[in-house]
Write an enzyme that holds these catalytic residues in place. Structure first.
Site, mmCIF file in Angstrom:
data_model
loop_
_atom_site.group_PDB
_atom_site.id
_atom_site.type_symbol
_atom_site.label_atom_id
_atom_site.label_comp_id
_atom_site.label_asym_id
_atom_site.label_seq_id
_atom_site.Cartn_x
_atom_site.Cartn_y
_atom_site.Cartn_z
ATOM 1 N N ASP A 18 0.800 -1.222 0.000
ATOM 2 C CA ASP A 18 0.000 0.000 0.000
ATOM 3 C C ASP A 18 0.833 1.272 0.000
ATOM 4 O O ASP A 18 0.577 2.184 -0.780
ATOM 5 C CB ASP A 18 -0.927 -0.008 1.220
ATOM 6 C CG ASP A 18 -1.770 1.245 1.298
ATOM 7 O OD1 ASP A 18 -2.590 1.457 0.389
ATOM 8 O OD2 ASP A 18 -1.600 2.014 2.260
ATOM 9 N N ASP A 39 4.838 0.491 3.809
ATOM 10 C CA ASP A 39 4.708 -0.648 4.720
ATOM 11 C C ASP A 39 4.537 -1.925 3.907
ATOM 12 O O ASP A 39 4.931 -1.995 2.754
ATOM 13 C CB ASP A 39 3.526 -0.412 5.664
ATOM 14 C CG ASP A 39 2.260 0.005 4.900
ATOM 15 O OD1 ASP A 39 2.077 -0.446 3.758
ATOM 16 O OD2 ASP A 39 1.458 0.792 5.454
ATOM 17 N N TYR A 49 -8.429 2.773 5.997
ATOM 18 C CA TYR A 49 -9.131 3.386 4.870
ATOM 19 C C TYR A 49 -10.639 3.203 5.045
ATOM 20 O O TYR A 49 -11.265 2.440 4.319
ATOM 21 C CB TYR A 49 -8.682 2.760 3.546
ATOM 22 C CG TYR A 49 -7.261 3.072 3.168
ATOM 23 C CD1 TYR A 49 -6.940 4.259 2.524
ATOM 24 C CD2 TYR A 49 -6.239 2.176 3.453
ATOM 25 C CE1 TYR A 49 -5.627 4.555 2.172
ATOM 26 C CE2 TYR A 49 -4.924 2.461 3.100
ATOM 27 C CZ TYR A 49 -4.619 3.645 2.471
ATOM 28 O OH TYR A 49 -3.324 3.923 2.125
ATOM 29 N N GLU A 72 5.319 10.242 3.765
ATOM 30 C CA GLU A 72 5.012 8.926 3.219
ATOM 31 C C GLU A 72 4.699 9.003 1.723
ATOM 32 O O GLU A 72 4.382 10.062 1.180
ATOM 33 C CB GLU A 72 3.834 8.280 3.956
ATOM 34 C CG GLU A 72 3.673 6.796 3.624
ATOM 35 C CD GLU A 72 2.969 6.004 4.701
ATOM 36 O OE1 GLU A 72 3.199 4.783 4.784
ATOM 37 O OE2 GLU A 72 2.189 6.592 5.473
#
Length: 788
Positions: free
Chosen positions: A86, A89, A240, A472
């Site tokens: 994703d 990670d 999410y 990120e």
């Protein structure tokens, strides 16, 4: 797609001055075409290949990646192999895989010719299909799908993907990652959309596979429509959480219509979804605020419906949405703009949201607004500005696309790219690793990744890895950005790099030994040593690992003792006998490289070196304490003086009670071997490890990439059409002309640029010159009027 811009130019010139002055402007303004968007697209594909989970395909070009999420026997550990991790990670969410695959597919479907012309078509299709195939594999039938694959503590583990399952097995004792099964309508609908798009892309090239995509797309859509609920989201809800289903069903219905030409899908939109279309708070207006993203496909669905039906109501709706983002609607744009011109929706991936809306705007200009010259030019200019902000058109001069430009963020929240071995990660990208000297260097450049972005003040500052709202990267961050690049290539052309990806060799030793003096006496030397695995090219483990400690026996022999009087043994080590990582300590063995015959070595051999793994502070090294000794006495006679380590080859540099974590404890006189190949240190005869062979898999475009058109006047004094003097003639020059006409003081063109831009045969630069340059870029003409 370019011919439609011809009619836009004159009206654009007339309204440019007002438009440009009203928009927030970055500190440096570059016209569209100032960047090599084909290079950016090529690198975005690289990022998606970095994110590939499971057994990698042959076409993966990331030389520092290898198979991941596999068992020790090499078979997949995940219930569904493949897909994309994703973010930084190791989670795999079907929701974000489906959304990202869908948006990528959308970009290719709309701009296939441009992507293919740039020589990136095969690369693009491969990456899109990787995501679509994972979504297909997650469909269990009967309206159920795999939702999330990953451990509950994934986010507290920091290691490369290739060795993640080593960490998993240590903690959970098995080799299979947990997963859940869900019936969430959003996930099912986005999956249906992606699969329908897969059918559109591959129906001619792979008809059987495409038919399978369409079959599953229809089934998943029917199930999502039947459930109409986001109740059953499973683990993904923690990361999410989906809130509505109507937008996603409308989005999927439009794609199924486009795949099948079955108007019942549009009828379903009219009868079921539009009546439930989200509204603005305390208003009867259909929702036009917020932005297109994984949790809100409202504007994507509205745009598709406008394209498929041509209904003015929906065309106007999309126009209002874009105006809202431009801060030209009656309702002020959310958080507003940064001082240097970024439309800033929120701190979580701010650039992602701007890129997504830039995609919506550019696609709308090429479809529903293509006959409205002024509007199309206006919206395109705004979208180009947002995209170029990401490449460095900002007050910091910072390119937020990693591996693009001269200046990038330094702290990136991405485990595998870091190559870190000891799980201590928050110093990555900082100037110092602190008193402990923690790793700050990244093993790899994460080419093509769009990082989260600045704060609302346009500042990036001392961002750390833990500031993941800014640092990120994610597959959904790159999705709309990538689709927008397809549109930019269509407008501006571009050429992928012939030598990408670059050659990589390790920037630090992947295998090391550090040692300290644990004890000594008249008859012995005791060493405490760490054998360390710091691999990152790729991260890996090895079963056959050993190292040698060399010592001189001349004093022993001179003292009347023999080699048989020397004992080599271990009294303490990190692992117990029978465990992976347990070492057998043996010797002495004669070293053949010493002509005197006095050099021997102790051999520390790990029965299964796979326990030495770059996954944590205690796991990346294996501690063994070993002693080399002679008897205190032989036949009643003291052996004092027969043992002297001071001239031992491996004893050099060893300090008593030294900190093995410190660089000063590394000992290159203790040689390490992996699969019987020297990988660390120097043998007493000067033998060193062979140089690591660089690995590279350069991109081979399927066709010769076309470069932007250029033309030189017969006199050689002008490159006609090249207003911005970049040695190319394309839409960037059109924008340069229009900006200069609108505000010459703010957007000046050099004297040479003016000579180049004056192409219509009439003295002076006017909007007519912009029209001729546009026609040239579109291929409608081969020479300018000024050239006769």
């Amino acid at each position: 797609m370019k011919l439609k811009k011809v009619a836009a130019v004159l009206s654009a010139a007339a309204m440019s001055a007002g438009m440009l002055s009203a928009m927030p402007a970055p500190a440096t303004v570059n016209a569209a075409g100032s960047y090599n968007y084909a290079e950016a697209l090529q690198k975005s594909m690289f990022f998606y290949e970095v994110q590939q989970a499971g057994i990698l395909p042959d076409w993966n070009e990331v030389t520092w990646r290898a198979d991941s999420m596999v068992k020790e026997d090499g078979t997949p550990s995940d219930v569904v192999d493949g897909g994309w991790f994703d973010a930084g990670d190791h989670y795999k969410f079907t929701l974000t895989n489906a959304y990202s695959a869908s948006v990528l597919a959308w970009g290719y479907i709309q701009y296939k010719d441009a992507v293919d012309k740039a020589g990136l078509g095969e690369l693009y299709r491969n990456n899109v299909q990787w995501g679509i195939d994972y979504v297909l594999g997650c469909d269990l039938g009967d309206g159920t799908m795999i939702g999330t694959i990953g451990d509950s503590d994934d986010h507290v583990v920091w290691c490369s993907a290739e060795v993640y399952m080593r960490k998993h097995k240590l903690k959970f004792g098995d080799e299979e990652r947990p997963y859940d099964v869900i019936t969430d309508s959003t996930t099912l609908a986005l999956s249906a959309a992606a699969l329908a798009q897969g059918y559109i892309i591959f129906k001619e090239e792979q008809p059987d596979k495409a038919a399978e995509y369409l079959k599953h797309a229809k089934s998943l859509f029917e199930a999502a429509d039947k459930v109409r609920s986001n109740e059953d989201q499973g683990v993904q809800k923690n990361f999410y959480p989906t809130t509505t289903w109507v937008d996603d069903l409308m989005y999927a219905a439009n794609w199924l219509y486009m795949a099948t030409n079955d108007t019942s899908y549009l009828d379903k939109c009219e009868s079921d979804y539009i009546p439930n279309f989200p509204l603005e708070n305390q208003s009867t207006d259909k929702k036009y605020t917020w932005g297109f993203c994984w949790d809100d496909t409202t504007q994507g669905a509205a745009l598709l419906y406008a394209i498929n039906t041509g209904k003015q109501e929906w065309i106007d709706h999309i126009s209002r949405h874009i105006k809202y983002w431009m801060n030209e609607d009656t309702k002020a744009f959310s958080a507003g703009y940064t001082p240097d011109g970024l439309a800033y929706l929120m701190q979580w991936g701010s650039l992602r949201h701007a890129a997504n809306t830039a995609w919506i705007a550019k696609l709308a200009c090429d479809t529903i607004f293509k006959d409205d010259a002024a509007l199309s030019t206006k919206y395109n200019t705004w979208a180009d500005g947002q995209m170029n902000y990401m490449f460095g058109d900002n007050a910091l001069g910072l390119s937020y696309v990693l591996g693009m430009g001269d200046k990038n963020p330094t702290a990136i929240h991405h485990r595998t790219a870091s190559g870190i071995h000891d799980d201590h990660w928050n110093e990555l990208g900082q100037e110092s690793g602190g008193e402990e000297g923690w790793q700050t260097e990244y093993a790899h450049t994460l080419y093509g990744a769009l990082i989260g972005g600045p704060n609302q003040a346009g500042e990036y500052g001392d961002v750390k890895v833990s500031d993941y709202q800014y640092s990120e990267v994610a597959i959904d961050y790159n999705a709309g950005y990538t689709a927008a690049l397809c549109a930019l290539i269509d407008e501006n052309g571009g050429t992928p790099l012939a030598d990408f990806p670059p050659t990589e060799t390790p920037t630090w030793p992947e295998w090391e030994v550090s040692a300290t003096l644990n004890g000594s006496g008249d008859s012995y030397t005791e060493i405490k040593a760490w054998a360390m695995n710091h691999t990152a090219w790729p991260a890996r483990v090895a079963e056959n690992i050993s190292y040698r400690y060399y010592f001189d026996v001349s004093e022993v022999l001179k003292g009347g003792l023999s080699i048989d009087d020397i004992t080599v043994k271990s009294n303490s080590q990190q692992y117990q006998e029978g465990e992976q990582g347990y070492a057998t300590v043996s010797g002495p063995y004669k070293y053949d490289g010493d002509p005197s015959g006095n050099t021997y070595y102790a051999l520390i051999h790990f029965e299964d070196g796979r326990a030495i793994q770059p996954t944590g502070q205690s796991e990346h090294r294996d501690e063994v304490q070993f002693r080399i000794s002679i008897p205190d006495a032989v036949n009643g006679q003291s052996t004092k003086g027969a043992w002297d380590p001071s001239n031992d080859y491996s004893y050099e540099g060893i300090e008593p009670n030294a900190d093995l974590k410190k660089e000063s404890s590394l000992n290159e006189h203790i040689t390490m071997y992996v699969d019987d190949v020297l990988v660390w240190g120097t043998e007493p005869d000067g033998t060193t490890p062979d140089d690591v062979e660089p690995t590279t898999k350069p991109t081979t475009p399927e066709t010769t990439a076309t470069t932007a058109a250029t033309t030189t006047s017969p006199s050689g004094k002008a490159l006609y059409g090249d207003a911005n003097e970049d040695s190319k003639v394309n839409m960037a020059d059109v924008v340069a002309v229009l900006q200069s006409l609108a505000n010459e003081e703010k957007y000046p063109i050099t004297e040479q640029g003016k000579i180049n831009a004056d192409v219509d045969g009439e003295v002076g630069i006017t909007g007519n010159d912009a029209i001729w340059i546009t026609r040239y870029d579109a291929g409608e003409i081969k020479v300018f009027p000024v050239e006769g």
